[in-house]
Structure formats: structure tokens, C-alpha cells
Design a protein around this motif. Sequence first.
Motif, PDB file in Angstrom:
ATOM      1  N   LEU A 104       0.829  -1.204   0.000  1.00 51.63           N
ATOM      2  CA  LEU A 104       0.000   0.000   0.000  1.00 51.63           C
ATOM      3  C   LEU A 104       0.866   1.256   0.000  1.00 51.63           C
ATOM      4  O   LEU A 104       0.531   2.255  -0.665  1.00 51.63           O
ATOM      5  N   ALA A 105       1.997   1.210   0.713  1.00 52.48           N
ATOM      6  CA  ALA A 105       2.921   2.344   0.698  1.00 52.48           C
ATOM      7  C   ALA A 105       3.499   2.538  -0.699  1.00 52.48           C
ATOM      8  O   ALA A 105       3.631   3.679  -1.185  1.00 52.48           O
ATOM      9  N   ASN A 106       3.844   1.421  -1.377  1.00 51.74           N
ATOM     10  CA  ASN A 106       4.340   1.513  -2.755  1.00 51.74           C
ATOM     11  C   ASN A 106       3.277   2.089  -3.676  1.00 51.74           C
ATOM     12  O   ASN A 106       3.582   2.886  -4.577  1.00 51.74           O
ATOM     13  N   LEU A 107       2.038   1.689  -3.445  1.00 52.21           N
ATOM     14  CA  LEU A 107       0.954   2.224  -4.256  1.00 52.21           C
ATOM     15  C   LEU A 107       0.835   3.732  -4.065  1.00 52.21           C
ATOM     16  O   LEU A 107       0.645   4.492  -5.032  1.00 52.21           O
ATOM     17  N   GLU A 112      12.462   5.617 -11.738  1.00 49.10           N
ATOM     18  CA  GLU A 112      12.396   5.620 -10.273  1.00 49.10           C
ATOM     19  C   GLU A 112      11.074   5.013  -9.786  1.00 49.10           C
ATOM     20  O   GLU A 112      11.041   4.288  -8.787  1.00 49.10           O
ATOM     21  N   ALA A 113       9.999   5.291 -10.504  1.00 50.46           N
ATOM     22  CA  ALA A 113       8.699   4.753 -10.096  1.00 50.46           C
ATOM     23  C   ALA A 113       8.680   3.239 -10.176  1.00 50.46           C
ATOM     24  O   ALA A 113       8.000   2.572  -9.380  1.00 50.46           O
ATOM     25  N   PHE A 114       9.453   2.665 -11.096  1.00 56.20           N
ATOM     26  CA  PHE A 114       9.452   1.210 -11.255  1.00 56.20           C
ATOM     27  C   PHE A 114       9.968   0.506 -10.002  1.00 56.20           C
ATOM     28  O   PHE A 114       9.663  -0.670  -9.781  1.00 56.20           O
ATOM     29  N   ARG A 115      10.735   1.218  -9.176  1.00 59.66           N
ATOM     30  CA  ARG A 115      11.221   0.606  -7.938  1.00 59.66           C
ATOM     31  C   ARG A 115      10.073   0.301  -6.973  1.00 59.66           C
ATOM     32  O   ARG A 115      10.233  -0.510  -6.061  1.00 59.66           O
ATOM     33  N   LEU A 117      -1.128  -1.647 -14.650  1.00 57.94           N
ATOM     34  CA  LEU A 117      -2.506  -1.974 -14.995  1.00 57.94           C
ATOM     35  C   LEU A 117      -3.315  -2.465 -13.800  1.00 57.94           C
ATOM     36  O   LEU A 117      -4.532  -2.318 -13.774  1.00 57.94           O
ATOM     37  N   ALA A 118      -2.654  -3.078 -12.838  1.00 62.36           N
ATOM     38  CA  ALA A 118      -3.334  -3.527 -11.606  1.00 62.36           C
ATOM     39  C   ALA A 118      -2.277  -3.746 -10.539  1.00 62.36           C
ATOM     40  O   ALA A 118      -1.184  -4.256 -10.823  1.00 62.36           O
ATOM     41  N   LYS A 119      -2.594  -3.349  -9.307  1.00 64.66           N
ATOM     42  CA  LYS A 119      -1.664  -3.489  -8.194  1.00 64.66           C
ATOM     43  C   LYS A 119      -2.041  -4.703  -7.353  1.00 64.66           C
ATOM     44  O   LYS A 119      -3.195  -4.850  -6.932  1.00 64.66           O
ATOM     45  N   ALA A 120      -1.088  -5.591  -7.094  1.00 68.93           N
ATOM     46  CA  ALA A 120      -1.300  -6.744  -6.218  1.00 68.93           C
ATOM     47  C   ALA A 120      -0.961  -6.342  -4.789  1.00 68.93           C
ATOM     48  O   ALA A 120       0.188  -5.971  -4.502  1.00 68.93           O
ATOM     49  N   LEU A 121      -1.931  -6.419  -3.904  1.00 73.04           N
ATOM     50  CA  LEU A 121      -1.704  -6.030  -2.511  1.00 73.04           C
ATOM     51  C   LEU A 121      -1.240  -7.202  -1.643  1.00 73.04           C
ATOM     52  O   LEU A 121      -0.798  -6.988  -0.512  1.00 73.04           O
ATOM     53  N   GLN A 122      -1.342  -8.424  -2.176  1.00 75.91           N
ATOM     54  CA  GLN A 122      -0.852  -9.599  -1.448  1.00 75.91           C
ATOM     55  C   GLN A 122       0.330 -10.204  -2.180  1.00 75.91           C
ATOM     56  O   GLN A 122       0.447 -10.116  -3.409  1.00 75.91           O
ATOM     57  N   ALA A 139       1.596   9.193  -6.227  1.00 79.46           N
ATOM     58  CA  ALA A 139       2.222  10.513  -6.108  1.00 79.46           C
ATOM     59  C   ALA A 139       3.072  10.841  -7.322  1.00 79.46           C
ATOM     60  O   ALA A 139       3.199  12.012  -7.710  1.00 79.46           O
ATOM     61  N   LEU A 140       3.637   9.804  -7.941  1.00 75.11           N
ATOM     62  CA  LEU A 140       4.485   9.993  -9.125  1.00 75.11           C
ATOM     63  C   LEU A 140       3.674   9.966 -10.423  1.00 75.11           C
ATOM     64  O   LEU A 140       4.246  10.029 -11.515  1.00 75.11           O
ATOM     65  N   GLY A 141       2.355   9.860 -10.304  1.00 72.28           N
ATOM     66  CA  GLY A 141       1.518   9.816 -11.501  1.00 72.28           C
ATOM     67  C   GLY A 141       1.569   8.492 -12.218  1.00 72.28           C
ATOM     68  O   GLY A 141       1.249   8.416 -13.415  1.00 72.28           O
ATOM     69  N   ARG A 142       1.941   7.428 -11.478  1.00 79.40           N
ATOM     70  CA  ARG A 142       2.073   6.095 -12.077  1.00 79.40           C
ATOM     71  C   ARG A 142       1.123   5.092 -11.419  1.00 79.40           C
ATOM     72  O   ARG A 142       1.423   3.915 -11.309  1.00 79.40           O
ATOM     73  N   GLY A 143      -0.027   5.585 -10.969  1.00 82.32           N
ATOM     74  CA  GLY A 143      -1.002   4.697 -10.350  1.00 82.32           C
ATOM     75  C   GLY A 143      -1.641   3.760 -11.360  1.00 82.32           C
ATOM     76  O   GLY A 143      -1.455   3.899 -12.576  1.00 82.32           O
ATOM     77  N   PRO A 144      -2.401   2.766 -10.884  1.00 84.26           N
ATOM     78  CA  PRO A 144      -3.028   1.783 -11.781  1.00 84.26           C
ATOM     79  C   PRO A 144      -3.947   2.428 -12.804  1.00 84.26           C
ATOM     80  O   PRO A 144      -4.740   3.308 -12.468  1.00 84.26           O
ATOM     81  N   GLN A 145      -3.815   1.991 -14.040  1.00 81.38           N
ATOM     82  CA  GLN A 145      -4.654   2.461 -15.141  1.00 81.38           C
ATOM     83  C   GLN A 145      -5.568   1.302 -15.550  1.00 81.38           C
ATOM     84  O   GLN A 145      -5.176   0.447 -16.350  1.00 81.38           O
TER      85      GLN A 145
END
Length: 481
Positions: free
Chosen positions: A16-19, A95-98, A130-135, A24-30
Motif C-alpha cells: 500500500l505504501a508503494n501504491l 524511479e517509479a518502477f522501484r 494496470l493492476a496493483k497486487a496487494l498480497q 504521487a508519481l503519476g504512475r497509479g493503476p490504469q
Amino acid sequence: MSLPRHLDNEYRRQRLANLSELLALGRGPQARAFPRDGRLAEIRAAFGEGRELRAAGRLVAKRDMGRTVFGHLQDASGRFQIYLRRDDLPAEAFEAFRHVDLGDHLGVVGVCFTTRTGEPTLRVSDWTLLAKALQVPPEKWHGLQDIELRYRKRYLDLIANPAAARVFALRSAIVRRIRHFLFDRGFEEVETPMLQPLAGGAAARPFETFYQALNAPMYLRIAPELYLKRLLVGGFDRVFELNRNFRNEGLDRSHNPEFTMLEVYEAYGDVRTMQALVQDMILTLAREVIGSLQVGHTERPVDLTPPWREATYDDLIREAAGADWFDLSADARRARAAAMGVAVDPAWGPLEITHEVYEKIVEKSLRNPTFVTRLPAELIPLARRCDDDPSHVDVFELVIDGREIAPAYTELNDPVEQRRRFEEQAGGNAQRIDEDFLEALEFGMPPAGGMGVGIDRLVMVLTGAESIRDVILFPQMKSLE
């Protein structure tokens, strides 16, 4: 927000912190379509140095080496390597890819090149989350080892275990080839009711429900047989249904309460018509889908090479239980069955004892394909009796790898005889007799061959799966509570 305890963990909080960083970097899930140049296996097949491609998949590996990052994307077709270099992307994108985690779904754009080790790779010039895995996904090297968890959370099994995903891909190919096999032979696919006022066509306990609009009890079907035979009366001469059946019975390695059957009926055919059909169909599946007539386990394959064995039920019983078996009294059969390690109910008669020996000893011993023919008439009330011996019916049960795969009959089309057998089976309970089906027979059903093929068990044989749960995506499981 309240979460189940097993989901609320430090790994989820880190993701969630990575998300948050990505947002913040404009690289959230699309959450939108990402046009791609094919599945990853297709991209690998069409690979060419310098070619620009778009690909998408789940990130299943990531190696961050400072100024460069290697990763692997995975989809249903396979994996493909991606490579990110600081100099190839805008600084914020690199940097966002980290903050991208294993399990995230990515879309990437890049140019094909081959690494020094010869690995086809995509040099990424842009990427989209495209989608963030939280687990955290299952551990990548050992996969998902907990068998119970694999069945309960099949989505994790498919992510972590390529062998499991391959079984289900083969299952899909098997079902697709069965349909085309039957279409090519002039059969028509039909659909019959899954919700029925009477559960007929087999001896099994049904699931019961209630239809409020009609104020009437209903049952999930245990078999489509009686409806398919109505179609024979109506003029369909070659029909099949790939259907879901439901039986309110036990769970074990060969039984699931919801299962898939193929039922086939051919007017003016008989049990031998069905015998030729099922052998040709299974050989076609083995050759074209599996690629060999040696199927199942590599170390102990089933040999499907024809001709397939044919043996009568009585002869197989004599082989297993003694040449004098049918001369024995019920008590003597009970004693001999016990000596063979077969437990029988004290109330059972000779037929029940004999069939228990068949199911527990004979059937399990038949590894390569065997047509077991001429079963006792009392076991199968919907089949035509043998002309030379009315105590037996003109049927076969195809047994492979110790499992019944396909029963088939020369169908009974005599309405008077069918009524008598239904009445015997109902034991005086007229409400259990399907009068509508019997009325249909009164209008004349042509002689026919009919067959049911257990699709789940057939897939088990062809793939070597040990349990029916290994070939059903979401098998029924006991509650954890």
C-alpha cells in the motif's frame, strides 16, 4: 476498513505504501485496455531484433541492479523477459518502477533485443501499471505446495504452478476436440433442463430445491438421459449434450457432487455403435491433444493402443473371486468377500455383494482400456436385455486406469417393459415414476445406442491427474468452520 486477520500483514502495508508512491508519481493503476501485440508466447514466436512491441502480463520476477532492472512478465501462454535501463526512460518512470511489486500487472512498450546469454528480451521504453497486487504471490521457486490451499484458492495455484495451468489448458482442448469430433460425425449439440420436477436417468440422491413461482419442489438433474431420449422420439437422430450433473453424495478422489458428463444418443444404433464411437474419440484425443497413445503418468502410463480388451462382467467376477462364485449362497459370498478384504453390509443379497466385489476389486484392477459387457439387468433399468440371456443387459462399462469412464447401452425402447422396470425401481412410490417420459415412449422411440462419458475422469486418465479435484477448477470443499 476492517480486513480478515490473515490479509492484514506487513507485506500488504508495504505494498500500500508503494501504491501511494506510485500515485504521487503519476504512475497509479490504469484500469483500462492495453493494446498488445499478442500473448507472450506469440510475441516470443514473432521475436525479431529491433522490432517494437507492446506486451502485458503479471510481473513474476524482478532483479534491480541499480541502473538497470531485469524482470519477467507472465500470462496464460508463458513468460517473457523485460529490461529497463535508466538511460532509456524518463527519470520519474525509472524511479517509479522501484515501487512495482511482484504480482503487479504491467503493460510495456519496447524494442526487441537478445541478451549476451541469448535470451529474447524487450528493452522497455515506457510502462503502465494496470493492476496493483496487494498480497504477496506464492514463492516463485517452489510454487504452491499446500494441496488443500491449491484447491481452495485455485487462482494462486494457476499463478504459481505451470503444471496445474497446463492441465486445465489440456482440459479445454479436450472438450473443444470432443465437440468437433461429434460435429464431424453429424451429431447435434442440444441443451436439456438442469432444474427438473423429477430426478431421473440414474440411481443417485438429488439436490432438492423449491420453485417459488410454481409452488413446487424441484431437483437439480442427476442425468439428462430421459430428456435426450424424448428428443429421439421427436425425430433427432444424433444428439449430444456436454452437461453439468449434480449428485448429493460423497466427496472422494473420483467423485465431486457437481461434475461434467458427455451424453450421446444415436437412433438406429446400439451398444456396439457406441463402443466404436468412444474408442475412436478417445484415440483421437490422445493422438491430437496429448500427442501419444501412452497417456497419464510418465513412469506408469496407460496404453491406449488398440484393440481394447472386452470381457463380460461375470467372467471378470469369476477371475477375481473364484470360478464357483455364482454357485455360492449369499452367506458364502459374504464370507469370501470378507476374505478378499471387501466389507459388505449384512443385509445385502447376492447381487449387492457381487457388485461390491466388482467395484472394489475388479474395476480397480483394470488399467488399460477394458469394455466390461453384459451386466446384470437389475443394475441398469434403462437398457435392453440381451437376446440370449434376459438376466443380463446389452451394455458396456469402459474402464481405464481403474475408473469407470463411460457406460453405454442398447437403449430400452419398449414402453410396456420400461414402465414395469420403473415400477419395480420405485418400490410402489408412484411419484418417483416419470409419467411424461413413459408417455413419450408410447409414441415410439427408435432403437438407439446411448452413452455417457465422465469428462472429469477422462481428463484424469489423459493427463495423469491423481484426484478429480486436480481437473476441476473449483472443486467442492468441506467448510473450514
